[in-house]
Scaffold this active site. Structure first.
Site, PDB file in Angstrom:
ATOM      1  N   GLU A 244      75.136  32.661  43.585  1.00  0.00           N
ATOM      2  CA  GLU A 244      74.807  34.064  43.291  1.00  0.00           C
ATOM      3  C   GLU A 244      75.971  34.926  43.767  1.00  0.00           C
ATOM      4  O   GLU A 244      76.163  35.090  44.974  1.00  0.00           O
ATOM      5  CB  GLU A 244      73.526  34.483  44.037  1.00  0.00           C
ATOM      6  CG  GLU A 244      72.294  33.674  43.692  1.00  0.00           C
ATOM      7  CD  GLU A 244      71.705  34.021  42.337  1.00  0.00           C
ATOM      8  OE1 GLU A 244      72.197  34.972  41.689  1.00  0.00           O
ATOM      9  OE2 GLU A 244      70.777  33.322  41.920  1.00  0.00           O
ATOM     10  N   CYS A 278      75.201  44.061  45.009  1.00  0.00           N
ATOM     11  CA  CYS A 278      75.756  43.152  43.987  1.00  0.00           C
ATOM     12  C   CYS A 278      75.408  43.632  42.599  1.00  0.00           C
ATOM     13  O   CYS A 278      76.225  43.544  41.684  1.00  0.00           O
ATOM     14  CB  CYS A 278      75.249  41.733  44.218  1.00  0.00           C
ATOM     15  SG  CYS A 278      73.460  41.619  44.309  1.00  0.00           S
TER      16      CYS A 278
HETATM   17  P1  NAD Z   1      81.770  36.346  51.163  1.00  0.00           P
HETATM   18  O1  NAD Z   1      81.992  35.470  49.971  1.00  0.00           O
HETATM   19  O2  NAD Z   1      82.951  36.853  51.882  1.00  0.00           O
HETATM   20  O3  NAD Z   1      80.870  35.606  52.248  1.00  0.00           O
HETATM   21  C1  NAD Z   1      79.575  35.136  51.958  1.00  0.00           C
HETATM   22  C2  NAD Z   1      79.211  34.037  52.937  1.00  0.00           C
HETATM   23  O4  NAD Z   1      80.051  32.905  52.708  1.00  0.00           O
HETATM   24  C3  NAD Z   1      79.418  34.413  54.415  1.00  0.00           C
HETATM   25  O5  NAD Z   1      78.344  33.896  55.158  1.00  0.00           O
HETATM   26  C4  NAD Z   1      80.715  33.707  54.766  1.00  0.00           C
HETATM   27  O6  NAD Z   1      80.843  33.388  56.127  1.00  0.00           O
HETATM   28  C5  NAD Z   1      80.594  32.445  53.931  1.00  0.00           C
HETATM   29  N1  NAD Z   1      81.862  31.769  53.646  1.00  0.00           N
HETATM   30  C6  NAD Z   1      83.116  32.287  53.638  1.00  0.00           C
HETATM   31  N2  NAD Z   1      84.030  31.332  53.307  1.00  0.00           N
HETATM   32  C7  NAD Z   1      83.314  30.200  53.076  1.00  0.00           C
HETATM   33  C8  NAD Z   1      83.660  28.877  52.669  1.00  0.00           C
HETATM   34  N3  NAD Z   1      84.923  28.527  52.413  1.00  0.00           N
HETATM   35  N4  NAD Z   1      82.667  27.963  52.510  1.00  0.00           N
HETATM   36  C9  NAD Z   1      81.376  28.309  52.725  1.00  0.00           C
HETATM   37  N5  NAD Z   1      80.985  29.539  53.121  1.00  0.00           N
HETATM   38  C10 NAD Z   1      81.944  30.479  53.282  1.00  0.00           C
HETATM   39  O7  NAD Z   1      80.849  37.536  50.629  1.00  0.00           O
HETATM   40  P2  NAD Z   1      80.350  38.806  51.451  1.00  0.00           P
HETATM   41  O8  NAD Z   1      81.477  39.750  51.606  1.00  0.00           O
HETATM   42  O9  NAD Z   1      79.588  38.379  52.644  1.00  0.00           O
HETATM   43  O10 NAD Z   1      79.286  39.418  50.429  1.00  0.00           O
HETATM   44  C11 NAD Z   1      79.607  40.334  49.425  1.00  0.00           C
HETATM   45  C12 NAD Z   1      79.601  39.648  48.079  1.00  0.00           C
HETATM   46  O11 NAD Z   1      78.328  39.057  47.846  1.00  0.00           O
HETATM   47  C13 NAD Z   1      79.804  40.634  46.929  1.00  0.00           C
HETATM   48  O12 NAD Z   1      80.672  40.062  45.975  1.00  0.00           O
HETATM   49  C14 NAD Z   1      78.406  40.776  46.350  1.00  0.00           C
HETATM   50  O13 NAD Z   1      78.386  41.177  44.998  1.00  0.00           O
HETATM   51  C15 NAD Z   1      77.865  39.407  46.545  1.00  0.00           C
HETATM   52  N6  NAD Z   1      76.401  39.400  46.516  1.00  0.00           N
HETATM   53  C16 NAD Z   1      75.774  38.791  45.478  1.00  0.00           C
HETATM   54  C17 NAD Z   1      74.388  38.815  45.408  1.00  0.00           C
HETATM   55  C18 NAD Z   1      73.652  38.125  44.294  1.00  0.00           C
HETATM   56  O14 NAD Z   1      72.477  37.870  44.457  1.00  0.00           O
HETATM   57  N7  NAD Z   1      74.283  37.823  43.182  1.00  0.00           N
HETATM   58  C19 NAD Z   1      73.651  39.451  46.412  1.00  0.00           C
HETATM   59  C20 NAD Z   1      74.326  40.062  47.458  1.00  0.00           C
HETATM   60  C21 NAD Z   1      75.706  40.026  47.504  1.00  0.00           C
END
Ligand code: NAD
Length: 501
Positions: A244, A278
Protein backbone atom coordinates in the site's frame (compact mmCIF):
# COMPACT_ATOMS: atom_id res chain seq x y z
CA UNK A 1 24.25 2.37 24.31
CA UNK A 2 23.84 5.30 21.98
CA UNK A 3 20.61 7.16 21.57
CA UNK A 4 19.34 9.72 19.07
CA UNK A 5 16.18 11.03 17.44
CA UNK A 6 14.39 9.24 14.59
CA UNK A 7 16.30 9.30 11.25
CA UNK A 8 18.92 9.39 10.07
CA UNK A 9 20.22 6.24 11.66
CA UNK A 10 23.77 6.21 12.98
CA UNK A 11 25.87 3.06 12.64
CA UNK A 12 25.71 0.84 15.74
CA UNK A 13 22.81 2.85 17.12
CA UNK A 14 20.99 0.70 19.67
CA UNK A 15 18.22 3.05 20.79
CA UNK A 16 16.37 6.00 19.31
CA UNK A 17 14.05 8.71 20.53
CA UNK A 18 10.72 9.70 19.08
CA UNK A 19 10.11 13.43 19.14
CA UNK A 20 7.15 15.78 19.25
CA UNK A 21 7.41 17.18 15.70
CA UNK A 22 6.05 20.59 16.76
CA UNK A 23 8.47 21.20 19.65
CA UNK A 24 11.28 18.67 19.30
CA UNK A 25 10.57 17.41 22.84
CA UNK A 26 11.37 13.76 23.46
CA UNK A 27 8.24 11.59 23.61
CA UNK A 28 9.83 8.20 24.24
CA UNK A 29 12.93 6.06 23.82
CA UNK A 30 12.92 2.75 21.97
CA UNK A 31 15.36 -0.03 21.08
CA UNK A 32 16.63 -0.47 17.55
CA UNK A 33 15.77 -4.13 17.12
CA UNK A 34 18.34 -6.19 15.27
CA UNK A 35 17.71 -8.92 12.72
CA UNK A 36 18.18 -11.49 15.51
CA UNK A 37 15.65 -9.71 17.72
CA UNK A 38 13.14 -9.69 14.88
CA UNK A 39 13.71 -13.37 14.09
CA UNK A 40 13.16 -14.25 17.74
CA UNK A 41 9.91 -12.24 17.79
CA UNK A 42 8.67 -14.17 14.75
CA UNK A 43 9.66 -17.48 16.40
CA UNK A 44 7.77 -16.49 19.58
CA UNK A 45 4.78 -15.63 17.42
CA UNK A 46 4.52 -19.11 15.84
CA UNK A 47 3.03 -20.98 18.85
CA UNK A 48 0.99 -17.86 19.64
CA UNK A 49 -0.45 -18.02 16.10
CA UNK A 50 -1.43 -21.66 16.57
CA UNK A 51 -3.10 -20.84 19.90
CA UNK A 52 -4.94 -17.83 18.42
CA UNK A 53 -6.14 -19.86 15.45
CA UNK A 54 -7.53 -22.50 17.82
CA UNK A 55 -9.68 -19.84 19.51
CA UNK A 56 -11.82 -19.87 16.35
CA UNK A 57 -13.76 -17.00 14.84
CA UNK A 58 -16.01 -16.51 17.88
CA UNK A 59 -13.20 -16.64 20.43
CA UNK A 60 -11.17 -14.13 18.43
CA UNK A 61 -14.17 -11.88 17.93
CA UNK A 62 -14.66 -11.64 21.70
CA UNK A 63 -11.02 -10.63 22.25
CA UNK A 64 -10.90 -8.21 19.31
CA UNK A 65 -14.07 -6.49 20.45
CA UNK A 66 -12.66 -6.17 23.96
CA UNK A 67 -9.59 -4.51 22.38
CA UNK A 68 -11.91 -2.21 20.40
CA UNK A 69 -13.64 -1.23 23.63
CA UNK A 70 -10.34 -0.40 25.36
CA UNK A 71 -9.33 1.85 22.46
CA UNK A 72 -12.76 3.53 22.43
CA UNK A 73 -12.87 3.98 26.22
CA UNK A 74 -9.41 5.55 26.36
CA UNK A 75 -9.92 7.63 23.23
CA UNK A 76 -8.81 10.89 24.87
CA UNK A 77 -5.62 9.48 26.34
CA UNK A 78 -4.66 7.80 23.06
CA UNK A 79 -5.55 10.88 20.98
CA UNK A 80 -3.29 13.01 23.21
CA UNK A 81 -0.38 10.64 22.57
CA UNK A 82 -1.05 10.71 18.81
CA UNK A 83 -1.10 14.51 18.97
CA UNK A 84 2.25 14.57 20.76
CA UNK A 85 4.12 12.01 18.68
CA UNK A 86 2.61 12.58 15.22
CA UNK A 87 1.71 16.27 15.62
CA UNK A 88 -1.87 16.20 14.29
CA UNK A 89 -4.57 18.09 16.23
CA UNK A 90 -6.36 16.08 18.94
CA UNK A 91 -9.65 16.30 17.01
CA UNK A 92 -8.00 14.73 13.95
CA UNK A 93 -6.52 11.99 16.14
CA UNK A 94 -10.00 11.26 17.53
CA UNK A 95 -11.31 11.09 13.95
CA UNK A 96 -8.55 8.64 13.00
CA UNK A 97 -9.31 6.45 16.00
CA UNK A 98 -13.04 6.48 15.29
CA UNK A 99 -12.43 5.01 11.82
CA UNK A 100 -9.92 2.47 13.16
CA UNK A 101 -12.39 1.05 15.71
CA UNK A 102 -15.14 0.81 13.07
CA UNK A 103 -12.82 -1.33 10.96
CA UNK A 104 -11.74 -3.45 13.92
CA UNK A 105 -15.34 -4.11 14.84
CA UNK A 106 -16.35 -4.99 11.28
CA UNK A 107 -13.37 -7.25 10.60
CA UNK A 108 -13.90 -9.21 13.82
CA UNK A 109 -17.59 -9.70 13.05
CA UNK A 110 -17.32 -10.49 9.33
CA UNK A 111 -14.38 -12.91 9.44
CA UNK A 112 -16.47 -16.06 10.03
CA UNK A 113 -18.78 -15.36 7.11
CA UNK A 114 -16.06 -14.29 4.68
CA UNK A 115 -13.40 -16.86 5.60
CA UNK A 116 -15.31 -19.77 7.12
CA UNK A 117 -15.94 -22.92 5.11
CA UNK A 118 -18.69 -22.55 2.52
CA UNK A 119 -20.17 -24.89 -0.04
CA UNK A 120 -19.82 -24.00 -3.71
CA UNK A 121 -21.47 -25.57 -6.75
CA UNK A 122 -19.62 -28.67 -7.98
CA UNK A 123 -20.51 -28.40 -11.68
CA UNK A 124 -21.62 -31.05 -14.12
CA UNK A 125 -18.39 -33.07 -14.28
CA UNK A 126 -18.16 -33.47 -10.50
CA UNK A 127 -21.91 -33.62 -9.84
CA UNK A 128 -21.42 -36.66 -7.59
CA UNK A 129 -19.22 -34.63 -5.23
CA UNK A 130 -19.63 -31.80 -2.79
CA UNK A 131 -17.23 -28.86 -3.07
CA UNK A 132 -16.23 -26.35 -0.42
CA UNK A 133 -13.65 -23.64 0.19
CA UNK A 134 -12.26 -22.19 3.40
CA UNK A 135 -9.64 -19.52 4.08
CA UNK A 136 -6.81 -20.33 6.46
CA UNK A 137 -4.44 -17.95 8.26
CA UNK A 138 -0.83 -17.64 7.11
CA UNK A 139 0.46 -18.04 10.66
CA UNK A 140 2.62 -15.02 11.41
CA UNK A 141 2.03 -11.81 9.44
CA UNK A 142 4.57 -8.97 9.45
CA UNK A 143 3.10 -5.46 9.33
CA UNK A 144 5.28 -2.44 8.49
CA UNK A 145 3.55 0.91 8.97
CA UNK A 146 3.99 4.61 8.17
CA UNK A 147 3.64 7.62 10.48
CA UNK A 148 0.95 9.76 8.79
CA UNK A 149 -2.07 7.78 10.07
CA UNK A 150 -0.14 5.81 12.67
CA UNK A 151 -3.23 3.92 13.92
CA UNK A 152 -5.74 3.75 11.08
CA UNK A 153 -3.22 2.72 8.44
CA UNK A 154 -1.43 -0.19 10.15
CA UNK A 155 -4.70 -1.29 11.75
CA UNK A 156 -6.07 -1.76 8.23
CA UNK A 157 -3.68 -4.71 8.09
CA UNK A 158 -3.42 -5.66 11.80
CA UNK A 159 -7.19 -5.86 12.52
CA UNK A 160 -7.88 -7.90 9.41
CA UNK A 161 -4.85 -10.19 9.84
CA UNK A 162 -5.80 -10.92 13.47
CA UNK A 163 -9.47 -11.48 12.62
CA UNK A 164 -8.33 -13.98 9.98
CA UNK A 165 -6.48 -15.93 12.70
CA UNK A 166 -2.88 -14.78 12.27
CA UNK A 167 -0.40 -13.58 14.87
CA UNK A 168 1.18 -10.24 13.96
CA UNK A 169 4.64 -8.75 14.41
CA UNK A 170 4.26 -5.00 13.92
CA UNK A 171 7.02 -2.54 13.07
CA UNK A 172 5.64 0.99 13.31
CA UNK A 173 7.38 3.94 11.70
CA UNK A 174 10.44 5.20 13.56
CA UNK A 175 8.52 8.49 13.88
CA UNK A 176 5.57 6.95 15.76
CA UNK A 177 6.77 3.98 17.86
CA UNK A 178 5.00 5.05 21.10
CA UNK A 179 1.66 5.02 19.27
CA UNK A 180 2.43 1.49 18.06
CA UNK A 181 3.37 0.43 21.59
CA UNK A 182 0.09 1.81 22.98
CA UNK A 183 -1.85 -0.39 20.56
CA UNK A 184 0.20 -3.50 21.33
CA UNK A 185 0.01 -2.96 25.12
CA UNK A 186 -3.78 -2.49 24.95
CA UNK A 187 -4.07 -5.72 22.98
CA UNK A 188 -2.02 -7.58 25.61
CA UNK A 189 -4.61 -6.55 28.21
CA UNK A 190 -7.28 -8.57 26.39
CA UNK A 191 -4.96 -11.35 25.18
CA UNK A 192 -2.52 -11.86 28.08
CA UNK A 193 -1.91 -15.58 27.40
CA UNK A 194 0.27 -15.42 24.28
CA UNK A 195 2.29 -12.83 22.28
CA UNK A 196 -0.26 -12.73 19.47
CA UNK A 197 0.55 -9.10 18.63
CA UNK A 198 4.17 -8.02 19.14
CA UNK A 199 6.04 -4.79 18.55
CA UNK A 200 9.49 -4.44 17.01
CA UNK A 201 10.98 -0.98 16.66
CA UNK A 202 13.72 0.61 14.63
CA UNK A 203 14.54 2.00 11.20
CA UNK A 204 14.54 0.55 7.69
CA UNK A 205 16.95 -2.25 8.62
CA UNK A 206 14.49 -3.53 11.23
CA UNK A 207 11.72 -3.46 8.61
CA UNK A 208 13.98 -5.31 6.19
CA UNK A 209 14.69 -7.92 8.87
CA UNK A 210 10.94 -8.50 9.27
CA UNK A 211 10.68 -9.21 5.52
CA UNK A 212 13.29 -11.95 5.80
CA UNK A 213 12.40 -13.40 9.23
CA UNK A 214 10.14 -16.18 7.98
CA UNK A 215 6.73 -14.50 8.18
CA UNK A 216 3.90 -16.08 6.19
CA UNK A 217 2.93 -12.75 4.65
CA UNK A 218 4.17 -9.17 4.79
CA UNK A 219 1.83 -6.16 4.74
CA UNK A 220 3.64 -2.95 3.90
CA UNK A 221 2.27 0.59 3.94
CA UNK A 222 4.61 3.44 3.06
CA UNK A 223 6.34 5.05 0.11
CA UNK A 224 6.60 3.47 -3.33
CA UNK A 225 10.41 3.47 -3.16
CA UNK A 226 10.39 1.47 0.09
CA UNK A 227 7.58 -0.77 -1.21
CA UNK A 228 9.88 -1.91 -4.03
CA UNK A 229 12.65 -2.72 -1.52
CA UNK A 230 10.18 -4.69 0.62
CA UNK A 231 9.01 -6.68 -2.38
CA UNK A 232 12.60 -7.42 -3.40
CA UNK A 233 13.46 -8.56 0.15
CA UNK A 234 10.44 -10.90 0.18
CA UNK A 235 11.12 -12.32 -3.31
CA UNK A 236 13.83 -14.91 -2.48
CA UNK A 237 11.49 -16.75 -0.09
CA UNK A 238 8.36 -16.11 -2.21
CA UNK A 239 6.88 -14.44 0.86
CA UNK A 240 3.61 -12.91 -0.37
CA UNK A 241 3.18 -9.16 0.11
CA UNK A 242 0.46 -6.50 0.25
CA UNK A 243 1.90 -3.19 -0.90
CA UNK A 244 0.00 0.00 0.00
CA UNK A 245 1.95 3.01 -1.26
CA UNK A 246 1.57 6.65 -2.09
CA UNK A 247 -0.74 8.51 -4.41
CA UNK A 248 -1.25 11.68 -6.42
CA UNK A 249 -5.00 11.74 -6.19
CA UNK A 250 -7.03 13.94 -8.51
CA UNK A 251 -10.33 15.70 -7.87
CA UNK A 252 -12.46 16.38 -10.95
CA UNK A 253 -14.92 19.27 -11.01
CA UNK A 254 -17.48 18.72 -13.77
CA UNK A 255 -19.60 21.46 -15.37
CA UNK A 256 -22.66 20.46 -13.32
CA UNK A 257 -20.83 20.20 -9.97
CA UNK A 258 -22.11 21.63 -6.70
CA UNK A 259 -19.25 24.13 -6.47
CA UNK A 260 -19.59 24.91 -2.80
CA UNK A 261 -19.31 21.21 -1.95
CA UNK A 262 -16.41 20.77 -4.41
CA UNK A 263 -14.51 23.71 -2.88
CA UNK A 264 -15.03 22.40 0.65
CA UNK A 265 -13.85 18.89 -0.32
CA UNK A 266 -10.84 20.14 -2.28
CA UNK A 267 -9.67 22.37 0.58
CA UNK A 268 -10.17 19.72 3.25
CA UNK A 269 -8.90 16.86 1.07
CA UNK A 270 -5.69 18.77 0.26
CA UNK A 271 -4.92 20.49 3.56
CA UNK A 272 -6.18 18.25 6.37
CA UNK A 273 -3.44 16.37 8.22
CA UNK A 274 -1.09 18.97 6.64
CA UNK A 275 -1.61 17.17 3.32
CA UNK A 276 0.09 14.06 4.72
CA UNK A 277 -2.62 11.70 3.49
CA UNK A 278 -1.90 8.91 1.01
CA UNK A 279 -5.32 9.44 -0.60
CA UNK A 280 -5.31 13.21 -0.07
CA UNK A 281 -6.29 15.56 -2.90
CA UNK A 282 -3.11 16.77 -4.63
CA UNK A 283 -4.41 17.77 -8.11
CA UNK A 284 -7.67 19.33 -9.26
CA UNK A 285 -8.99 19.37 -12.83
CA UNK A 286 -11.85 21.85 -13.16
CA UNK A 287 -13.88 22.22 -16.35
CA UNK A 288 -13.46 25.65 -18.01
CA UNK A 289 -17.08 26.76 -17.51
CA UNK A 290 -16.78 26.54 -13.69
CA UNK A 291 -13.02 27.04 -13.27
CA UNK A 292 -13.02 30.73 -12.27
CA UNK A 293 -15.76 30.33 -9.68
CA UNK A 294 -14.14 27.18 -8.27
CA UNK A 295 -10.70 28.85 -8.02
CA UNK A 296 -12.26 31.88 -6.30
CA UNK A 297 -13.91 29.56 -3.76
CA UNK A 298 -10.73 27.58 -3.04
CA UNK A 299 -8.71 30.80 -2.76
CA UNK A 300 -11.18 32.21 -0.23
CA UNK A 301 -11.49 29.05 1.87
CA UNK A 302 -7.85 27.89 1.80
CA UNK A 303 -6.73 31.31 3.03
CA UNK A 304 -8.74 30.72 6.23
CA UNK A 305 -6.94 27.45 7.03
CA UNK A 306 -3.88 27.52 9.28
CA UNK A 307 -1.24 25.06 10.38
CA UNK A 308 0.16 25.34 13.91
CA UNK A 309 0.64 23.68 17.27
CA UNK A 310 -2.00 25.66 19.20
CA UNK A 311 -5.50 24.37 19.94
CA UNK A 312 -7.04 26.61 17.26
CA UNK A 313 -4.85 25.32 14.41
CA UNK A 314 -6.53 23.38 11.60
CA UNK A 315 -3.60 21.05 11.13
CA UNK A 316 -0.23 20.34 12.71
CA UNK A 317 3.41 20.24 11.68
CA UNK A 318 5.10 18.17 8.99
CA UNK A 319 5.83 15.01 10.97
CA UNK A 320 8.92 13.87 9.08
CA UNK A 321 11.50 16.68 8.93
CA UNK A 322 12.91 15.49 5.60
CA UNK A 323 9.53 15.98 3.90
CA UNK A 324 9.71 19.76 4.37
CA UNK A 325 12.42 20.00 1.69
CA UNK A 326 10.32 17.91 -0.74
CA UNK A 327 7.36 20.24 -0.29
CA UNK A 328 9.57 23.32 -0.72
CA UNK A 329 11.07 21.90 -3.89
CA UNK A 330 7.67 21.09 -5.41
CA UNK A 331 6.46 24.65 -4.80
CA UNK A 332 9.69 26.17 -6.19
CA UNK A 333 9.61 23.94 -9.28
CA UNK A 334 5.95 24.70 -9.94
CA UNK A 335 6.66 28.44 -9.89
CA UNK A 336 9.86 28.09 -11.94
CA UNK A 337 7.81 26.15 -14.53
CA UNK A 338 5.36 29.07 -14.91
CA UNK A 339 2.86 28.28 -12.16
CA UNK A 340 1.56 30.94 -9.78
CA UNK A 341 0.44 30.76 -6.16
CA UNK A 342 -2.94 32.37 -5.38
CA UNK A 343 -2.73 31.31 -1.73
CA UNK A 344 0.65 31.18 0.00
CA UNK A 345 4.10 31.28 -1.57
CA UNK A 346 7.49 29.60 -1.12
CA UNK A 347 7.62 31.51 2.19
CA UNK A 348 4.72 29.40 3.46
CA UNK A 349 7.30 26.72 4.23
CA UNK A 350 8.48 27.49 7.77
CA UNK A 351 9.60 24.19 9.26
CA UNK A 352 8.11 22.36 10.99
CA UNK A 353 4.94 24.03 9.67
CA UNK A 354 3.82 24.66 6.10
CA UNK A 355 0.92 27.04 5.51
CA UNK A 356 -1.57 26.33 2.66
CA UNK A 357 -0.34 26.85 -0.91
CA UNK A 358 -2.75 26.87 -3.88
CA UNK A 359 -1.04 26.72 -7.27
CA UNK A 360 -2.52 27.52 -10.70
CA UNK A 361 -1.18 27.13 -14.27
CA UNK A 362 1.37 24.50 -13.25
CA UNK A 363 2.43 22.49 -16.34
CA UNK A 364 1.49 18.83 -16.21
CA UNK A 365 5.14 17.77 -16.47
CA UNK A 366 6.12 19.60 -13.23
CA UNK A 367 7.08 17.51 -10.23
CA UNK A 368 4.29 19.23 -8.28
CA UNK A 369 1.83 17.47 -10.63
CA UNK A 370 3.75 14.25 -11.20
CA UNK A 371 5.15 13.32 -7.76
CA UNK A 372 3.53 12.88 -4.37
CA UNK A 373 4.04 16.18 -2.48
CA UNK A 374 2.62 15.02 0.87
CA UNK A 375 2.15 18.59 2.06
CA UNK A 376 -0.64 21.19 2.34
CA UNK A 377 -0.48 22.21 -1.30
CA UNK A 378 -2.80 21.78 -4.27
CA UNK A 379 -2.58 22.39 -8.01
CA UNK A 380 -5.68 23.43 -9.95
CA UNK A 381 -5.75 23.08 -13.75
CA UNK A 382 -8.38 24.32 -16.20
CA UNK A 383 -9.58 21.62 -18.61
CA UNK A 384 -11.73 21.76 -21.75
CA UNK A 385 -14.27 19.17 -20.58
CA UNK A 386 -14.74 16.04 -18.46
CA UNK A 387 -12.93 13.89 -21.06
CA UNK A 388 -9.75 15.93 -20.70
CA UNK A 389 -10.09 15.86 -16.90
CA UNK A 390 -10.27 12.04 -16.96
CA UNK A 391 -7.34 11.80 -19.37
CA UNK A 392 -5.11 13.99 -17.17
CA UNK A 393 -6.25 12.35 -13.93
CA UNK A 394 -5.27 8.98 -15.41
CA UNK A 395 -1.91 10.24 -16.73
CA UNK A 396 -0.16 9.40 -13.46
CA UNK A 397 2.06 6.53 -12.43
CA UNK A 398 0.01 6.39 -9.23
CA UNK A 399 -3.58 5.18 -8.95
CA UNK A 400 -4.77 5.18 -5.35
CA UNK A 401 -7.94 7.28 -5.07
CA UNK A 402 -9.87 10.08 -6.75
CA UNK A 403 -12.86 12.36 -6.17
CA UNK A 404 -15.47 13.46 -8.70
CA UNK A 405 -17.92 16.33 -8.32
CA UNK A 406 -20.86 16.18 -10.70
CA UNK A 407 -24.63 16.33 -10.19
CA UNK A 408 -25.45 13.73 -12.82
CA UNK A 409 -22.30 12.26 -14.33
CA UNK A 410 -20.31 11.19 -11.26
CA UNK A 411 -20.66 7.45 -11.73
CA UNK A 412 -19.87 7.58 -15.46
CA UNK A 413 -16.69 9.56 -14.74
CA UNK A 414 -15.73 7.27 -11.84
CA UNK A 415 -15.97 4.22 -14.10
CA UNK A 416 -13.31 5.67 -16.40
CA UNK A 417 -10.73 6.43 -13.69
CA UNK A 418 -7.68 4.15 -13.31
CA UNK A 419 -7.49 3.99 -9.53
CA UNK A 420 -8.53 1.78 -6.66
CA UNK A 421 -11.10 4.01 -4.93
CA UNK A 422 -13.35 6.90 -5.96
CA UNK A 423 -15.58 9.23 -3.91
CA UNK A 424 -18.42 10.90 -5.80
CA UNK A 425 -19.38 14.33 -4.42
CA UNK A 426 -17.08 13.97 -1.39
CA UNK A 427 -13.39 13.37 -0.72
CA UNK A 428 -11.70 10.25 0.73
CA UNK A 429 -15.04 8.81 2.00
CA UNK A 430 -14.15 5.32 0.77
CA UNK A 431 -11.61 4.94 3.61
CA UNK A 432 -14.41 5.22 6.20
CA UNK A 433 -16.48 2.32 4.85
CA UNK A 434 -15.31 -0.94 6.44
CA UNK A 435 -16.88 -3.08 3.71
CA UNK A 436 -15.00 -1.32 0.91
CA UNK A 437 -11.59 -2.68 -0.09
CA UNK A 438 -8.86 -0.04 -0.02
CA UNK A 439 -5.75 0.00 -2.19
CA UNK A 440 -4.35 1.14 -5.49
CA UNK A 441 -2.95 0.27 -8.88
CA UNK A 442 0.36 1.14 -10.54
CA UNK A 443 2.89 2.80 -8.24
CA UNK A 444 0.25 2.99 -5.50
CA UNK A 445 0.74 -0.73 -4.98
CA UNK A 446 -1.45 -3.82 -5.04
CA UNK A 447 -3.47 -6.06 -2.79
CA UNK A 448 -6.24 -4.74 -0.59
CA UNK A 449 -6.88 -3.92 3.03
CA UNK A 450 -10.44 -3.44 4.43
CA UNK A 451 -13.61 -5.27 3.46
CA UNK A 452 -13.99 -8.91 2.51
CA UNK A 453 -11.01 -8.59 0.13
CA UNK A 454 -8.95 -7.25 3.04
CA UNK A 455 -9.82 -10.31 5.15
CA UNK A 456 -9.01 -12.71 2.29
CA UNK A 457 -5.68 -10.91 1.85
CA UNK A 458 -4.57 -12.42 5.16
CA UNK A 459 -5.71 -15.98 4.49
CA UNK A 460 -5.10 -18.59 1.83
CA UNK A 461 -7.92 -20.55 0.21
CA UNK A 462 -8.13 -24.30 0.61
CA UNK A 463 -10.49 -26.08 -1.78
CA UNK A 464 -11.91 -29.51 -0.93
CA UNK A 465 -14.08 -31.94 -2.91
CA UNK A 466 -15.75 -34.98 -1.37
CA UNK A 467 -17.46 -37.88 -3.18
CA UNK A 468 -21.14 -38.18 -2.25
CA UNK A 469 -22.10 -41.08 -4.54
CA UNK A 470 -20.44 -43.05 -7.36
CA UNK A 471 -20.14 -41.10 -10.60
CA UNK A 472 -22.42 -42.28 -13.39
CA UNK A 473 -19.52 -41.73 -15.78
CA UNK A 474 -16.10 -41.72 -14.13
CA UNK A 475 -13.37 -40.09 -16.22
CA UNK A 476 -10.62 -39.81 -13.60
CA UNK A 477 -9.63 -43.48 -13.92
CA UNK A 478 -7.77 -45.74 -16.34
CA UNK A 479 -10.64 -48.19 -15.94
CA UNK A 480 -13.29 -46.16 -17.77
CA UNK A 481 -15.51 -48.07 -20.21
CA UNK A 482 -14.83 -47.89 -23.96
CA UNK A 483 -18.11 -46.00 -24.43
CA UNK A 484 -16.81 -43.15 -22.23
CA UNK A 485 -15.03 -41.36 -25.08
CA UNK A 486 -18.22 -41.25 -27.19
CA UNK A 487 -20.36 -40.20 -24.25
CA UNK A 488 -18.06 -37.42 -23.07
CA UNK A 489 -17.67 -36.09 -26.63
CA UNK A 490 -21.45 -36.01 -27.06
CA UNK A 491 -21.92 -34.36 -23.70
CA UNK A 492 -19.41 -31.55 -24.38
CA UNK A 493 -20.82 -30.87 -27.83
CA UNK A 494 -24.39 -30.82 -26.57
CA UNK A 495 -23.51 -28.53 -23.70
CA UNK A 496 -21.01 -26.11 -25.22
CA UNK A 497 -21.03 -26.63 -29.03
CA UNK A 498 -22.21 -24.20 -31.69
CA UNK A 499 -25.69 -22.86 -31.30
CA UNK A 500 -25.34 -22.65 -27.51
CA UNK A 501 -25.18 -19.19 -26.06
P1 NAD B 1 8.50 5.02 4.27
O1 NAD B 1 8.46 4.18 3.03
O2 NAD B 1 9.64 5.94 4.45
O3 NAD B 1 8.46 4.09 5.57
C1 NAD B 1 7.41 3.20 5.82
C2 NAD B 1 7.89 2.11 6.76
O4 NAD B 1 8.87 1.32 6.10
C3 NAD B 1 8.58 2.64 8.04
O5 NAD B 1 8.17 1.85 9.12
C4 NAD B 1 10.05 2.43 7.73
O6 NAD B 1 10.85 2.27 8.87
C5 NAD B 1 10.00 1.15 6.92
N1 NAD B 1 11.17 0.92 6.06
C6 NAD B 1 12.04 1.82 5.56
N2 NAD B 1 12.98 1.21 4.79
C7 NAD B 1 12.65 -0.11 4.79
C8 NAD B 1 13.20 -1.27 4.16
N3 NAD B 1 14.27 -1.19 3.35
N4 NAD B 1 12.60 -2.47 4.36
C9 NAD B 1 11.50 -2.56 5.14
N5 NAD B 1 10.94 -1.51 5.77
C10 NAD B 1 11.50 -0.29 5.59
O7 NAD B 1 7.10 5.79 4.29
P2 NAD B 1 6.62 6.87 5.35
O8 NAD B 1 7.33 8.15 5.09
O9 NAD B 1 6.64 6.30 6.72
O10 NAD B 1 5.09 7.02 4.95
C11 NAD B 1 4.62 7.92 3.99
C12 NAD B 1 4.26 7.18 2.72
O11 NAD B 1 3.28 6.19 3.01
C13 NAD B 1 3.60 8.10 1.69
O12 NAD B 1 4.10 7.78 0.41
C14 NAD B 1 2.13 7.72 1.78
O13 NAD B 1 1.39 8.00 0.61
C15 NAD B 1 2.21 6.27 2.07
N6 NAD B 1 0.98 5.77 2.67
C16 NAD B 1 0.20 4.92 1.96
C17 NAD B 1 -1.00 4.47 2.49
C18 NAD B 1 -1.87 3.50 1.75
O14 NAD B 1 -2.70 2.88 2.38
N7 NAD B 1 -1.73 3.35 0.45
C19 NAD B 1 -1.39 4.89 3.77
C20 NAD B 1 -0.57 5.77 4.47
C21 NAD B 1 0.62 6.20 3.92
Amino acid sequence: MTSMAAAPQAAQQTTFESLDPATGAVVANFPVHTADDVRRAVERARPAAAWWRELGFDGRKTRLRAWRSIIASRLDEFAELIHRENGKPVFDAIGELSIAVEHLDWASGAAAKVLGRRRVGSGLLAMNQSASVEYLPYGVVGVIGPWNYPVHTPMGSISYALAAGNAVVFKPSEFTPAIGKWLVDAFAEVVPEQPVLQLVTGFGATGNALCTAGVGKLAFTGSTATGKKVMAACAPTLTPVVIECGGKDALIVAADADLEAAVDAAVWGALSNAGQTCAGVERVYAVASVYDEFVAGVTREAAKVRGGADAGADYGPITMPGQVEVIRQHIDDAIADGGRAVVGSPDSVQAPFVQPVVLLDVPEHSVAVQEETFGPTITIAKVRDEDEAIELANASRYGLGAAVFSAKGGRAIAERLSCGCVSINSAISFAMVPELPFGGVGDSGFGRIHGADGLREFAWPRSVTSVRFPAPLKVTTFKHPKSARVLVTRLVKARWGRGRS
